[in-house]
Scaffold this active site. Structure first.
Site, PDB file in Angstrom:
ATOM      1  N   LEU A 147       0.804  -1.260   0.121  1.00 13.30           N
ATOM      2  CA  LEU A 147      -0.044  -0.062   0.167  1.00 13.30           C
ATOM      3  C   LEU A 147       0.785   1.420  -0.135  1.00 13.30           C
ATOM      4  CD1 LEU A 147      -2.655  -1.177   2.496  1.00 13.30           C
ATOM      5  CD2 LEU A 147      -2.981  -1.115  -0.079  1.00 13.30           C
ATOM      6  N   SER A 148       0.355   2.588  -0.021  1.00 12.69           N
ATOM      7  CA  SER A 148       1.252   3.459  -0.232  1.00 12.69           C
ATOM      8  C   SER A 148       1.877   3.958   0.971  1.00 12.69           C
ATOM      9  CB  SER A 148       0.248   4.742  -0.742  1.00 12.69           C
ATOM     10  OG  SER A 148      -0.747   4.969  -0.027  1.00 12.69           O
ATOM     11  N   GLU A 149       1.242   3.422   2.024  1.00 11.42           N
ATOM     12  CA  GLU A 149       1.865   3.713   3.511  1.00 11.42           C
ATOM     13  C   GLU A 149       1.451   2.696   4.222  1.00 11.42           C
ATOM     14  OE1 GLU A 149       3.707   6.411   3.503  1.00 11.42           O
ATOM     15  OE2 GLU A 149       2.737   7.431   2.090  1.00 11.42           O
ATOM     16  N   THR A 150       2.532   2.081   5.053  1.00  5.80           N
ATOM     17  CA  THR A 150       2.307   0.983   6.138  1.00  5.80           C
ATOM     18  C   THR A 150       2.800   1.785   7.473  1.00  5.80           C
ATOM     19  OG1 THR A 150       2.529  -0.738   4.943  1.00  5.80           O
ATOM     20  CG2 THR A 150       2.712  -1.303   7.140  1.00  5.80           C
ATOM     21  N   HIS A 191      -2.592  10.677   5.926  1.00  2.00           N
ATOM     22  CA  HIS A 191      -3.542   9.634   5.841  1.00  2.00           C
ATOM     23  C   HIS A 191      -3.242   8.336   6.834  1.00  2.00           C
ATOM     24  CE1 HIS A 191      -1.326   7.018   2.915  1.00  2.00           C
ATOM     25  NE2 HIS A 191      -2.310   6.203   3.187  1.00  2.00           N
TER      26      HIS A 191
END
Length: 276
Positions: A47-50, A76
């Site tokens: 995902l774009s961020e973890t 986010h």
């Protein structure tokens, strides 16, 4: 060999609807992991961020990873993390403390929304508008183009219409190089041609994210940019993002003095366990 087991959640931020807004992975119960393992997990979850979170002192330590690198702060993923911690009964309604690479951050949980207090918006330098026009594939970009920060350095530049915003086709390889050369993680392109105060798209190929659906740090930066340039001076802003990815979401920004609070809703969509 001892097996390490972590709880993993997928949370959609800046939306109350599943599969909209910006998805983030949140990993709990694994504070002993090293940086390389965290980065590998972020790449695997893709995902774009973890976010990796655990209780610390009178708050929570949170580390943020894109699939390609660790970053100081992610809006986010902060919303996703603290919404999850609140729903699990770990974080309280009201003011919470987050400890991150960007420093100590106030996080407010109120009326089902999570708000993070960002640093005072700061202009780091001007970006070359002509080069950005070439990279983003649009002659309709409007300046000034600035590198700015509220905790994470990002570029911001305007475009005339919503249609032109949707038609952007960045050269990702050149944009990644441009971002690294200018000390930013990506570029946020906005338009005032919106149902709300502005609509935007955020491109960050330099850190492994070609396009981010809804970006909290960029929302705080955009609000600061609009105030500093006099393009739209307000105390409260509402920004829409995510249309090009069919993951529409809404970010809210409210100023307390010179510092922006960025907030939004969230929705938990997946829960599982990671065994290492």
């Amino acid at each position: 060999m001892r097996i390490v087991e972590c709880r993993v959640f997928k949370v959609d931020a800046f939306t109350s609807q599943p599969f909209k807004g910006n998805p983030a992975a949140v990993v709990l119960d694994c504070l002993e992991l090293d940086r390389e393992t965290m980065l590998a997990i972020a790449g695997e979850l893709n995902l774009s961020e973890t976010a990796f979170a655990w209780p610390e002192k009178h708050g929570f330590r949170v580390r943020f990873f894109t699939p390609g690198d660790e970053i100081p702060l992610c809006g986010h993923a902060t919303v996703a993390t603290f919404y999850l911690l609140w729903r699990l009964g770990m974080a309280a309604e009201g003011l919470n403390k987050m400890f991150s690479m960007a420093g100590e951050v106030d996080v407010l949980i109120k009326d089902g929304k999570v708000w993070l207090k960002q640093l005072k918006p700061e202009i780091l330098g001007e970006l070359d508008l002509g080069t950005l026009k070439e990279i983003l594939g649009s002659e309709s970009l409007t300046g000034p183009a600035f590198a700015m920060t509220t905790g994470t350095p990002e570029g911001v530049v305007g475009v005339s219409t919503f249609e032109e915003l949707m038609n952007l086709r960045p050269d990702m390889e050149r944009l990644a190089e441009f971002s690294r050369e200018n000390g930013i993680i990506g570029v946020y392109v906005y338009t005032l041609d919106s149902r709300f105060d502005a609509a935007g798209r955020f491109f960050a190929p330099a850190v492994g994210v070609p396009e981010d659906p809804v970006t909290g740090t960029a929302s705080g930066i955009l609000a600061g940019y609009l105030r500093l340039t006099g393009k739209l001076v307000k105390e409260r802003y509402t920004f829409e993002q995510g249309h090009a990815l069919r993951r529409e979401g809404i970010a809210y920004v409210e100023f307390e003095g010179e510092r922006p609070w960025v907030g939004g809703e969230a929705r938990i969509t997946l829960e599982g366990r990671l065994k290492l």
